[in-house]
Design a protein around this motif. Structure first.
Motif, PDB file in Angstrom:
ATOM      1  N   VAL A   1       5.896 -61.317   3.438  1.00  0.00           N
ATOM      2  CA  VAL A   1       6.597 -60.515   4.449  1.00  0.00           C
ATOM      3  C   VAL A   1       7.273 -61.362   5.515  1.00  0.00           C
ATOM      4  N   THR A   2       6.973 -62.651   5.566  1.00  0.00           N
ATOM      5  CA  THR A   2       7.621 -63.514   6.560  1.00  0.00           C
ATOM      6  C   THR A   2       8.958 -64.065   6.077  1.00  0.00           C
ATOM      7  N   SER A   3       9.349 -63.710   4.858  1.00  0.00           N
ATOM      8  CA  SER A   3      10.587 -64.228   4.265  1.00  0.00           C
ATOM      9  C   SER A   3      11.651 -63.140   4.180  1.00  0.00           C
ATOM     10  N   ALA A   4      12.746 -63.315   4.899  1.00  0.00           N
ATOM     11  CA  ALA A   4      13.853 -62.355   4.837  1.00  0.00           C
ATOM     12  C   ALA A   4      14.424 -62.291   3.422  1.00  0.00           C
ATOM     13  N   GLU A   5      14.490 -63.429   2.754  1.00  0.00           N
ATOM     14  CA  GLU A   5      15.024 -63.462   1.389  1.00  0.00           C
ATOM     15  C   GLU A   5      14.149 -62.648   0.443  1.00  0.00           C
ATOM     16  N   GLN A   6      12.826 -62.806   0.551  1.00  0.00           N
ATOM     17  CA  GLN A   6      11.939 -62.049  -0.327  1.00  0.00           C
ATOM     18  C   GLN A   6      11.964 -60.557   0.002  1.00  0.00           C
ATOM     19  N   TRP A   7      12.114 -60.220   1.269  1.00  0.00           N
ATOM     20  CA  TRP A   7      12.263 -58.810   1.621  1.00  0.00           C
ATOM     21  C   TRP A   7      13.504 -58.221   0.935  1.00  0.00           C
ATOM     22  N   GLY A   8      14.614 -58.945   0.999  1.00  0.00           N
ATOM     23  CA  GLY A   8      15.827 -58.445   0.362  1.00  0.00           C
ATOM     24  C   GLY A   8      15.649 -58.245  -1.130  1.00  0.00           C
ATOM     25  N   SER A   9      14.998 -59.204  -1.774  1.00  0.00           N
ATOM     26  CA  SER A   9      14.770 -59.099  -3.218  1.00  0.00           C
ATOM     27  C   SER A   9      13.823 -57.949  -3.555  1.00  0.00           C
ATOM     28  N   ALA A  10      12.792 -57.777  -2.728  1.00  0.00           N
ATOM     29  CA  ALA A  10      11.821 -56.714  -2.981  1.00  0.00           C
ATOM     30  C   ALA A  10      12.460 -55.339  -2.862  1.00  0.00           C
ATOM     31  N   VAL A  11      13.230 -55.132  -1.813  1.00  0.00           N
ATOM     32  CA  VAL A  11      13.875 -53.826  -1.619  1.00  0.00           C
ATOM     33  C   VAL A  11      14.863 -53.561  -2.748  1.00  0.00           C
ATOM     34  N   THR A  12      15.620 -54.576  -3.138  1.00  0.00           N
ATOM     35  CA  THR A  12      16.555 -54.408  -4.247  1.00  0.00           C
ATOM     36  C   THR A  12      15.831 -54.019  -5.526  1.00  0.00           C
ATOM     37  N   ARG A  13      14.712 -54.666  -5.785  1.00  0.00           N
ATOM     38  CA  ARG A  13      13.953 -54.351  -6.997  1.00  0.00           C
ATOM     39  C   ARG A  13      13.434 -52.915  -6.956  1.00  0.00           C
ATOM     40  N   VAL A  14      12.929 -52.501  -5.806  1.00  0.00           N
ATOM     41  CA  VAL A  14      12.391 -51.142  -5.688  1.00  0.00           C
ATOM     42  C   VAL A  14      13.495 -50.107  -5.888  1.00  0.00           C
ATOM     43  N   VAL A  15      14.646 -50.344  -5.275  1.00  0.00           N
ATOM     44  CA  VAL A  15      15.764 -49.409  -5.402  1.00  0.00           C
ATOM     45  C   VAL A  15      16.232 -49.338  -6.855  1.00  0.00           C
ATOM     46  N   GLU A  16      16.314 -50.478  -7.514  1.00  0.00           N
ATOM     47  CA  GLU A  16      16.731 -50.481  -8.913  1.00  0.00           C
ATOM     48  C   GLU A  16      15.717 -49.761  -9.804  1.00  0.00           C
ATOM     49  N   HIS A  17      14.435 -49.887  -9.476  1.00  0.00           N
ATOM     50  CA  HIS A  17      13.375 -49.308 -10.319  1.00  0.00           C
ATOM     51  C   HIS A  17      13.189 -47.812 -10.078  1.00  0.00           C
ATOM     52  N   PHE A  18      13.175 -47.420  -8.790  1.00  0.00           N
ATOM     53  CA  PHE A  18      12.862 -46.029  -8.446  1.00  0.00           C
ATOM     54  C   PHE A  18      14.077 -45.223  -7.967  1.00  0.00           C
ATOM     55  N   GLY A  19      15.184 -45.887  -7.698  1.00  0.00           N
ATOM     56  CA  GLY A  19      16.386 -45.175  -7.289  1.00  0.00           C
ATOM     57  C   GLY A  19      16.610 -45.083  -5.797  1.00  0.00           C
ATOM     58  N   GLY A  20      15.708 -45.636  -4.994  1.00  0.00           N
ATOM     59  CA  GLY A  20      15.879 -45.591  -3.549  1.00  0.00           C
ATOM     60  C   GLY A  20      14.604 -45.974  -2.829  1.00  0.00           C
ATOM     61  N   VAL A  21      14.658 -45.948  -1.502  1.00  0.00           N
ATOM     62  CA  VAL A  21      13.489 -46.123  -0.642  1.00  0.00           C
ATOM     63  C   VAL A  21      13.579 -45.066   0.449  1.00  0.00           C
ATOM     64  N   THR A  22      12.544 -44.264   0.608  1.00  0.00           N
ATOM     65  CA  THR A  22      12.551 -43.229   1.643  1.00  0.00           C
ATOM     66  C   THR A  22      11.532 -43.505   2.747  1.00  0.00           C
ATOM     67  N   THR A  23      10.579 -44.395   2.452  1.00  0.00           N
ATOM     68  CA  THR A  23       9.439 -44.581   3.340  1.00  0.00           C
ATOM     69  C   THR A  23       9.018 -46.045   3.324  1.00  0.00           C
ATOM     70  N   LEU A  24       8.753 -46.577   4.516  1.00  0.00           N
ATOM     71  CA  LEU A  24       8.291 -47.962   4.644  1.00  0.00           C
ATOM     72  C   LEU A  24       6.976 -47.972   5.411  1.00  0.00           C
ATOM     73  N   VAL A  25       5.953 -48.577   4.825  1.00  0.00           N
ATOM     74  CA  VAL A  25       4.665 -48.725   5.501  1.00  0.00           C
ATOM     75  C   VAL A  25       4.391 -50.213   5.666  1.00  0.00           C
ATOM     76  N   ASN A  26       4.559 -50.695   6.884  1.00  0.00           N
ATOM     77  CA  ASN A  26       4.305 -52.099   7.202  1.00  0.00           C
ATOM     78  C   ASN A  26       2.822 -52.275   7.517  1.00  0.00           C
ATOM     79  N   ASN A  27       2.050 -52.501   6.455  1.00  0.00           N
ATOM     80  CA  ASN A  27       0.597 -52.579   6.602  1.00  0.00           C
ATOM     81  C   ASN A  27       0.070 -54.008   6.554  1.00  0.00           C
ATOM     82  N   ALA A  28       0.815 -54.936   6.000  1.00  0.00           N
ATOM     83  CA  ALA A  28       0.334 -56.316   5.864  1.00  0.00           C
ATOM     84  C   ALA A  28       0.001 -56.903   7.232  1.00  0.00           C
TER      85      ALA A  28
END
Length: 243
Positions: free
Chosen positions: A60-87
């Motif tokens: 979570v400390t990497s902006a690059e990994q955040w970008g890749s993670a969100v892209t992967r989630v959107v490609e897999h599930f079609g979007g992101v509606t909810t973010l839970v910053n629990n780490a």
């Protein structure tokens, strides 16, 4: 077909994050369970036995990994509606023994991480109804605890970030709230610490991960559509104690 509700949950390999993942799945969400512990989060997701959960490796400390993670989630599930910053990380040291690296490390995970997550998810959250963000703060952002200068100050900062984000994103229909757990039965606290805190607690026990997950589930649900900037304390009364 894209999932109607897609939650990205950080720190999801175990403890609160794993409970939040399971709870949101019960509510019909598709969930991207994200964690730096890639093997552990993969095992957690595999044990759930559903194709509505996706394991994602994320620092979570990497902006690059955040970008890749969100892209992967959107490609897999079609979007992101909810973010839970629990780490989060719990780091203890007295003021005289704290180090710059130890102090900064806590801030990078506990405050910078949620900030980067909000930035990465924001373009997608703007496009959906009832978009919601929940940040996991702490009773350490309500009252001071000795030897918690790094952890406590980072959680106070996250509390402030949550409030600013709530004000800034409300016109876009994005709700931003926080939960403030007290001590909880997770690997973050060793067994001796759990026993000691339970003995000191008003309710004579500490919290269970699912009790935090239930609070998060409420804040991201259709039952909380007029709630933003809220601080939901889930601590068994710890913040009411003077000592």
């Amino acid at each position: 077909m894209p999932a109607d509700r897609v939650a990205l949950v950080t720190g999801a390999a175990r403890g609160q994050g794993a409970a939040i993942t399971a709870r949101l799945l019960q509510d019909g969400f598709a969930v991207a369970a994200c964690d730096l512990l890639a093997d552990d989060v993969a095992d957690t997701v595999a044990a759930l036995g559903t194709d509505r959960a996706l394991a994602v490796s994320l620092d979570v400390t990497s902006a690059e990994q955040w970008g890749s993670a969100v892209t992967r989630v959107v490609e897999h599930f079609g979007g992101v509606t909810t973010l839970v910053n629990n780490a989060g990380v719990l780091h203890r040291a007295s003021l005289s023994e704290e180090t710059a690296d130890g102090f900064e490390g806590s801030w990078r995970v506990n405050c910078l991480g949620p900030f980067l997550g909000i930035q990465a998810a924001l373009p997608h959250l703007r496009d959906v109804d009832n978009a919601a963000i929940v940040n996991t703060c702490s009773t350490g952002a309500i009252r001071p605890f000795p030897h918690h200068s790094a952890y406590g100050s980072s959680k106070w900062a996250l509390r402030g970030l949550t409030q600013v984000a709530a004000v800034e994103l409300a016109p876009a229909g994005i709700r931003v709230n926080s939960v403030f757990p007290g001590p909880v039965e997770t690997p973050m606290l060793d067994g001796a610490t759990q026993t000691r805190l339970a003995a000191q607690a008003l309710m004579k026990r500490i919290g269970k991960p699912m009790e935090i997950a239930d609070a998060v589930a409420f804040l991201v649900s259709e039952h909380a559509t007029f709630i933003t900037g809220s601080e939901l304390i889930v601590d068994g009364g710890q913040s009411l104690q003077s000592g």
